[in-house]
Design a protein around this motif. Structure first.
Motif, short mmCIF file in Angstrom:
data_model
loop_
_atom_site.label_atom_id
_atom_site.label_comp_id
_atom_site.label_asym_id
_atom_site.label_seq_id
_atom_site.Cartn_x
_atom_site.Cartn_y
_atom_site.Cartn_z
N LYS A 184 89.66 -5.43 11.45
CA LYS A 184 90.50 -6.57 11.82
C LYS A 184 91.76 -6.65 10.95
CE LYS A 184 87.60 -9.99 11.08
NZ LYS A 184 87.65 -10.17 12.53
N SER A 185 91.70 -6.16 9.73
CA SER A 185 92.85 -6.22 8.83
C SER A 185 93.54 -4.86 8.68
CB SER A 185 92.43 -6.75 7.46
OG SER A 185 91.41 -5.94 6.91
N ASP A 186 93.06 -3.87 9.43
CA ASP A 186 93.62 -2.51 9.35
C ASP A 186 93.59 -2.00 7.91
OD1 ASP A 186 94.68 -0.19 10.49
OD2 ASP A 186 96.75 -0.80 10.06
N ALA A 187 92.48 -2.27 7.24
CA ALA A 187 92.34 -1.88 5.83
C ALA A 187 91.64 -0.52 5.70
CB ALA A 187 91.52 -2.93 5.08
N THR A 188 91.88 0.11 4.58
CA THR A 188 91.20 1.37 4.25
C THR A 188 90.04 1.07 3.31
OG1 THR A 188 93.25 2.65 4.44
CG2 THR A 188 91.45 3.65 3.20
N ILE A 189 88.87 1.58 3.64
CA ILE A 189 87.70 1.44 2.77
C ILE A 189 87.69 2.61 1.79
CG2 ILE A 189 85.18 1.39 2.65
CD1 ILE A 189 85.23 0.24 5.52
N ILE A 190 87.70 2.29 0.51
CA ILE A 190 87.63 3.33 -0.52
C ILE A 190 86.20 3.42 -1.03
CG2 ILE A 190 88.49 4.14 -2.74
CD1 ILE A 190 90.63 4.08 -0.58
N VAL A 191 85.52 4.49 -0.68
CA VAL A 191 84.15 4.70 -1.16
C VAL A 191 84.26 5.27 -2.57
CG1 VAL A 191 81.96 5.87 -0.77
CG2 VAL A 191 83.34 5.11 1.19
N LEU A 192 83.86 4.47 -3.55
CA LEU A 192 84.01 4.84 -4.95
C LEU A 192 82.68 5.29 -5.53
CD1 LEU A 192 85.76 4.99 -7.52
CD2 LEU A 192 85.19 2.58 -7.93
N HIS A 193 82.58 6.58 -5.80
CA HIS A 193 81.36 7.13 -6.38
C HIS A 193 81.53 7.25 -7.89
CE1 HIS A 193 77.80 9.39 -7.13
NE2 HIS A 193 78.43 10.53 -7.36
N ILE A 194 80.68 6.55 -8.62
CA ILE A 194 80.72 6.57 -10.09
C ILE A 194 79.50 7.34 -10.58
CG2 ILE A 194 80.81 5.17 -12.18
CD1 ILE A 194 81.77 2.86 -10.29
N SER A 195 79.73 8.44 -11.26
CA SER A 195 78.60 9.31 -11.59
C SER A 195 78.85 10.07 -12.87
CB SER A 195 78.33 10.29 -10.45
OG SER A 195 77.31 11.19 -10.78
N GLU A 196 77.76 10.39 -13.57
CA GLU A 196 77.83 11.26 -14.74
C GLU A 196 77.54 12.71 -14.36
OE1 GLU A 196 75.50 9.87 -18.03
OE2 GLU A 196 75.81 7.79 -17.50
N GLU A 197 76.92 12.90 -13.17
CA GLU A 197 76.60 14.25 -12.72
C GLU A 197 77.83 14.90 -12.10
OE1 GLU A 197 74.83 11.60 -11.39
OE2 GLU A 197 73.18 11.65 -12.83
N VAL A 198 77.92 16.22 -12.26
CA VAL A 198 79.05 16.95 -11.71
C VAL A 198 78.94 17.08 -10.20
CG1 VAL A 198 80.31 19.14 -11.73
CG2 VAL A 198 79.34 18.24 -13.86
N GLU A 199 77.73 17.35 -9.72
CA GLU A 199 77.53 17.56 -8.29
C GLU A 199 76.48 16.60 -7.75
OE1 GLU A 199 76.49 21.59 -7.62
OE2 GLU A 199 78.43 22.41 -8.23
N LEU A 200 76.58 16.32 -6.47
CA LEU A 200 75.59 15.48 -5.81
C LEU A 200 74.32 16.28 -5.53
CD1 LEU A 200 77.77 13.60 -3.14
CD2 LEU A 200 77.10 12.80 -5.41
N SER A 201 73.20 15.60 -5.59
CA SER A 201 71.94 16.24 -5.22
C SER A 201 71.87 16.36 -3.70
CB SER A 201 70.76 15.42 -5.72
OG SER A 201 70.70 14.18 -5.03
#
Length: 284
Positions: A184-201
């Motif tokens: 409705k607001s033409d907004a961008t969702i920023i998915v913010l991943h905060i992690s200590e690991e280098v790669e995702l499992s």
């Protein structure tokens, strides 16, 4: 479909800011806004029980003050808000505990969203959230809530930050309000991943793919921050980008746990400037 939105108010500037924010955010939607004021004796519980029976002088005085306050808000809306034929307003004045009153109205009126200020008249400099806002975000788990700080920008959000560690299951119905506001607001969702690991499992990759599917009809981007402190990472990110809203799913026993209680709530500064959308794990 008419949206049913609850606006708790104690007639403070912050409550009025939340009302104006809701009116602007849903300006293109058919809405029934319920303006709720909860009155008490202003003393302790025993005093309320002893002196606040209907018909007593104290009860009738507080009730009249509540009704007059709601009438002033109605007049303010009529005078300062552009007439929107899609919007209707109903006032509710009740004697009760604020949290119990809010829960009751949510159930009775089939409320789908609560919009409220971070603080009320008892504006404490020592905390960002008032006790009522904190309890609503935590305890009213069958209804999402947008909490609007007094200093929030009075504009439609253009960037909404959604922090995650990709370790919890995402459900489309839980994230519906996030995607709806973004569209409705033409907004961008920023998915913010905060992690200590280098790669995702492998499991995290699956969760990330699921989230991508849910967000596919919205504008969205992903960012990764390597930071040991979740609250510090969120603060830095919000401040550096001047984001307009932060969204959380308040899952019990998960990444943020109960994000809005101690100690995290004391260490996040962005919420003094940015509205927060709190959604709930519908399984809880």
């Amino acid at each position: 479909m008419t949206r049913k939105i609850l606006i708790p108010t104690d007639f403070s500037k912050n409550a009025t800011k939340a009302l104006r924010y809701a009116i602007e955010l849903y300006k293109n939607d058919a809405c029934e806004f319920y303006l709720l004021n909860v009155f008490t004796a202003g003393g302790n519980i025993m005093e309320d029980l002893m002196n606040m029976e209907p018909g007593t002088e104290l009860y009738e005085t507080r009730k009249l003050q509540s009704e007059n306050g709601l009438a002033k808000i109605s007049d303010m809306i009529a005078m300062t808000v552009d007439h929107n034929p899609k919007h209707h307003f109903e006032t509710i004045s009740v004697f009760n505990n604020p949290i119990e009153a809010i829960k009751k109205v949510v159930d009775q009126k089939d409320i789908e969203l609560i919009v409220m200020g971070t603080k009320g008249e008892t504006h404490s400099r020592g905390s960002v959230f008032g006790s009522t806002a904190t309890y609503v975000m935590e305890k009213v788990r069958n209804c999402p809530v947008i909490v609007v700080p007094l200093n929030a920008k009075s504009i439609m959000p253009k960037e909404i930050v959604f922090p995650t560690n990709y370790k919890t299951n995402f459900k489309k119905r839980e994230l519906w309000y996030l995607t709806d506001i973004a569209k409705k607001s033409d907004a961008t969702i920023i998915v913010l991943h905060i992690s200590e690991e280098v790669e995702l499992s492998e499991e995290q990759e699956e969760k990330k793919a699921l989230l991508e599917d849910i967000l596919e009809d919205t504008k969205h981007k992903s960012h990764v921050l390597s930071q040991s402190s979740v609250e510090t990472a969120i603060n830095i990110f919000i401040e550096s980008r001047d984001s307009d809203m932060v969204a959380f799913i308040n899952k019990k026993h998960a990444f943020f746990g109960s994000i809005l209680t101690d100690p995290l709530v004391k260490n996040i500064s962005f919420h003094s400037q940015v509205p927060i959308l709190v959604m709930h794990d519908l399984r809880n």
